[in-house]
Design a protein around this motif. Structure first.
Motif, mmCIF file in Angstrom:
data_model
loop_
_atom_site.group_PDB
_atom_site.id
_atom_site.type_symbol
_atom_site.label_atom_id
_atom_site.label_comp_id
_atom_site.label_asym_id
_atom_site.label_seq_id
_atom_site.Cartn_x
_atom_site.Cartn_y
_atom_site.Cartn_z
ATOM 1 N N LEU A 60 96.737 2.907 31.907
ATOM 2 C CA LEU A 60 96.915 3.804 30.769
ATOM 3 C C LEU A 60 98.320 3.580 30.289
ATOM 4 O O LEU A 60 99.340 2.931 30.699
ATOM 5 C CB LEU A 60 97.093 5.239 31.779
ATOM 6 C CG LEU A 60 95.604 5.495 32.705
ATOM 7 C CD1 LEU A 60 95.816 6.834 33.124
ATOM 8 C CD2 LEU A 60 94.453 5.397 32.082
ATOM 9 N N ALA A 61 98.344 4.401 29.004
ATOM 10 C CA ALA A 61 99.860 4.498 28.323
ATOM 11 C C ALA A 61 99.624 5.681 27.442
ATOM 12 O O ALA A 61 98.653 6.328 26.961
ATOM 13 C CB ALA A 61 99.594 3.152 27.354
ATOM 14 N N GLN A 62 101.062 5.972 27.182
ATOM 15 C CA GLN A 62 100.900 7.394 26.287
ATOM 16 C C GLN A 62 101.243 7.298 25.030
ATOM 17 O O GLN A 62 102.186 6.185 24.578
ATOM 18 C CB GLN A 62 102.155 8.349 26.907
ATOM 19 C CG GLN A 62 102.054 9.759 26.308
ATOM 20 C CD GLN A 62 103.400 10.493 27.299
ATOM 21 O OE1 GLN A 62 104.258 9.927 27.544
ATOM 22 N NE2 GLN A 62 102.843 11.602 27.718
ATOM 23 N N VAL A 354 107.011 6.319 13.347
ATOM 24 C CA VAL A 354 105.420 6.123 13.097
ATOM 25 C C VAL A 354 105.036 6.359 14.717
ATOM 26 O O VAL A 354 105.542 6.384 15.578
ATOM 27 C CB VAL A 354 105.150 4.839 12.790
ATOM 28 C CG1 VAL A 354 105.305 4.517 11.497
ATOM 29 C CG2 VAL A 354 105.539 3.692 13.690
ATOM 30 N N MET A 355 103.657 6.549 14.640
ATOM 31 C CA MET A 355 102.881 7.025 15.775
ATOM 32 C C MET A 355 102.310 5.510 16.460
ATOM 33 O O MET A 355 101.794 5.065 15.980
ATOM 34 C CB MET A 355 101.760 7.899 15.749
ATOM 35 C CG MET A 355 101.168 8.576 17.069
ATOM 36 S SD MET A 355 100.243 9.888 16.738
ATOM 37 C CE MET A 355 99.201 9.503 15.463
ATOM 38 N N MET A 356 102.863 5.322 17.784
ATOM 39 C CA MET A 356 102.360 4.128 18.297
ATOM 40 C C MET A 356 101.895 4.334 19.686
ATOM 41 O O MET A 356 102.286 5.014 20.432
ATOM 42 C CB MET A 356 103.385 3.115 17.897
ATOM 43 C CG MET A 356 104.733 3.632 18.772
ATOM 44 S SD MET A 356 105.962 2.279 18.248
ATOM 45 C CE MET A 356 107.501 3.118 18.918
ATOM 46 N N VAL A 357 101.178 3.227 20.146
ATOM 47 C CA VAL A 357 100.900 3.065 21.726
ATOM 48 C C VAL A 357 100.962 1.793 22.124
ATOM 49 O O VAL A 357 100.911 0.612 21.283
ATOM 50 C CB VAL A 357 99.536 3.808 21.763
ATOM 51 C CG1 VAL A 357 98.362 2.756 21.317
ATOM 52 C CG2 VAL A 357 99.219 4.088 23.434
ATOM 53 N N GLN A 358 101.085 1.579 23.520
ATOM 54 C CA GLN A 358 101.053 0.203 23.791
ATOM 55 C C GLN A 358 99.872 -0.571 23.690
ATOM 56 O O GLN A 358 98.774 -0.073 23.769
ATOM 57 C CB GLN A 358 101.371 0.302 25.408
ATOM 58 C CG GLN A 358 101.623 -1.106 26.282
ATOM 59 C CD GLN A 358 101.741 -0.696 27.800
ATOM 60 O OE1 GLN A 358 102.004 0.175 28.109
ATOM 61 N NE2 GLN A 358 101.463 -1.994 28.307
ATOM 62 N N ARG A 359 99.933 -1.786 23.403
ATOM 63 C CA ARG A 359 99.095 -2.661 22.852
ATOM 64 C C ARG A 359 98.397 -3.137 24.296
ATOM 65 O O ARG A 359 98.753 -3.286 25.329
ATOM 66 C CB ARG A 359 99.515 -3.962 22.242
ATOM 67 C CG ARG A 359 98.391 -5.081 21.767
ATOM 68 C CD ARG A 359 99.003 -5.752 20.770
ATOM 69 N NE ARG A 359 97.977 -6.791 20.358
ATOM 70 C CZ ARG A 359 98.063 -7.657 19.378
ATOM 71 N NH1 ARG A 359 99.513 -7.771 18.771
ATOM 72 N NH2 ARG A 359 96.874 -8.444 19.055
ATOM 73 N N GLY A 360 96.836 -3.183 24.076
ATOM 74 C CA GLY A 360 96.051 -3.634 25.218
ATOM 75 C C GLY A 360 94.753 -3.902 25.017
ATOM 76 O O GLY A 360 94.514 -4.456 23.590
ATOM 77 N N GLN A 361 93.862 -4.281 25.943
ATOM 78 C CA GLN A 361 92.499 -5.166 25.576
ATOM 79 C C GLN A 361 91.484 -4.336 24.938
ATOM 80 O O GLN A 361 90.594 -4.360 24.249
ATOM 81 C CB GLN A 361 91.924 -5.417 26.972
ATOM 82 C CG GLN A 361 90.935 -6.420 26.829
ATOM 83 C CD GLN A 361 91.078 -7.550 26.124
ATOM 84 O OE1 GLN A 361 92.054 -8.056 26.255
ATOM 85 N NE2 GLN A 361 90.139 -8.181 25.352
#
Length: 424
Positions: A60-62, A354-361
């Protein structure tokens, strides 16, 4: 024989009222009702969930708000920034003056090539140049002689014109006193006119002949100049038969053996300048269109980050990669060795707030358009829109808000379910 039992000893007791039993039952019913009200949403979610997945299998990431840096991490190989390779300027026999690994300075002779063909051609062209120079000198002498002849003709014509003019004046006086006939008087006039024409033609012929001589001399001078340039070029080629070091450094590997025959433009040796280093990086083809010369880079060496700049990008793609060169912004760090491998980070883009989230599969699973938002133990499918991607983060353009928690691991296991239950 009758066997006596113990029925005579039994005493019938009246049942007593147990209030504690009812109390325990009431407490149990109250706890059950409270638990049922608490678990009702979970039971409802469980009943509506299409699939159940353990939390241990998810990452999970926020979603956050901040500065987004789009970067690329590649492995770079330390190479000499200046490592010229010398080639044979002509066909001949090579003679080395140094060995591989020798230290050399600028202008030092490293090898020489014996090329009889080129040397002989230079001597022939020098002889032709001398011949043309002598021919030019001869034409200049001839031009002076011809100019003298032309001037002589002009002077003679001028003398004849002066004599004719004098005779004409004598005839005028004699004709006034009737001492000469009409025919003699007209003859004096004709002779004056003829002398005048001869003088004019002599002057014009002299001028035209002077232009012709100047043109011929100029043409011969151009031939001499052309031959001089040819000789100069051959001299340069002969001088280049002595291969000199263009930089201070050490001699690399020798490409040919001592006293071997070499062809024109054949590689001979290289000189490596070990005072300046750059990094040669192999960049994946997918990032080739996003790179530009002048982008900032960071090189990690001995636990320190050194600022650098992307200075070259190869236009050719080999093995799905393009080759680039990264140069240190300030002085070269101490302790670098050639062929050493270092991690290089190329900064391609920097966006603020900017709005961002951790990169993942999940980006590959949903092509960057689908995300599962986690809330109260449930993951709900959400349509999103993503933008730029870096090694660690991805820009979120729409579909999410800061503070949302999403599943960043692969979502292929959900089979496109709209609601997924997450179990502990």
């Amino acid at each position: 024989m009758k066997i006596a039992d113990t029925s005579g000893q039994d005493v019938v007791l009246a049942p007593s009222k147990n209030r504690k039993k009812y109390l325990f039952v009431a407490i149990a019913l109250a706890v059950g009702a409270a638990g049922l009200s608490t678990l009702a949403p979970a039971i409802s979610n469980w009943s509506s969930a299409e699939i159940s997945v353990p939390l241990q299998r998810l990452r999970l990431a926020q979603v956050t708000q901040g500065d987004f840096v789009r970067d690329l991490s590649v492995q770079g190989q330390v190479v000499a920034a200046v490592s010229p390779r010398l080639y044979s300027p002509a066909q001949g026999t090579i003679t080395f003056e140094v060995d591989a690994g020798d230290e050399v300075s600028v202008g030092q002779v490293l090898a020489s090539i014996d090329s009889p063909e080129l040397t002989n051609e230079l001597e022939q062209e020098e002889s032709s140049l001398q011949k043309l120079i002598m021919e030019l000198d001869r034409q200049r002498i001839q031009a002076k002689i011809q100019q003298l002849e032309n001037q002589k003709a002009v002077d003679m014509a001028k003398v004849a014109l002066t004599a004719a003019d004098r005779e004409k004046r004598r005839a005028d006086k004699a004709y006034e006193t009737n001492t000469i006939s009409q025919i003699d008087y007209e003859k004096a006039q004709d002779e004056l006119e003829n002398a005048r024409l001869v003088y004019q033609h002599a002057v014009q012929d002299g001028n035209l002949d002077l232009e012709r001589l100047e043109f011929e001399i100029q043409s011969s001078q151009l031939q001499v100049d052309r031959q001089t340039l040819l000789v100069s070029e051959l001299k340069r080629q002969v001088d280049e038969l002595s291969l000199r070091s263009p930089v201070n450094g050490i001699v690399g590997n020798l490409a040919v053996q001592q006293k071997n025959q070499v062809a024109r433009n054949q590689a001979i040796l290289s000189v490596v300048d070990l005072t300046q280093f750059e990094l040669e990086v192999a960049i994946p083809e997918s990032y080739a269109d996003d790179l530009a010369i002048g982008m900032d880079a960071q090189v990690n060496f001995n636990g320190e980050t050194h600022q650098a700049t992307l200075v070259t990008i190869s236009p050719e793609i080999e093995n799905n990669q393009v080759t680039g060169r990264v140069r240190f912004a300030s002085s070269t760090p101490q302790g670098l060795r050639q062929n050493q491998r270092l991690t290089t980070r190329i900064l391609m883009e920097n966006k603020a707030n900017v709005m961002m989230v951790q990169r993942g599969q999940f980006l590959e699973s949903g092509n960057g358009r689908i995300a599962y938002v986690v809330s109260d133990g449930m993951a709900r499918r959400q349509t999103i829109e993503t933008g730029a991607r870096s090694l660690s983060s991805v820009e979120v353009l729409a579909g999410l808000k800061p503070g949302d928690t999403i599943i960043v691991s692969g979502t292929d296991q959900f089979d496109g379910a709209e609601l997924v239950q997450i179990t502990n």
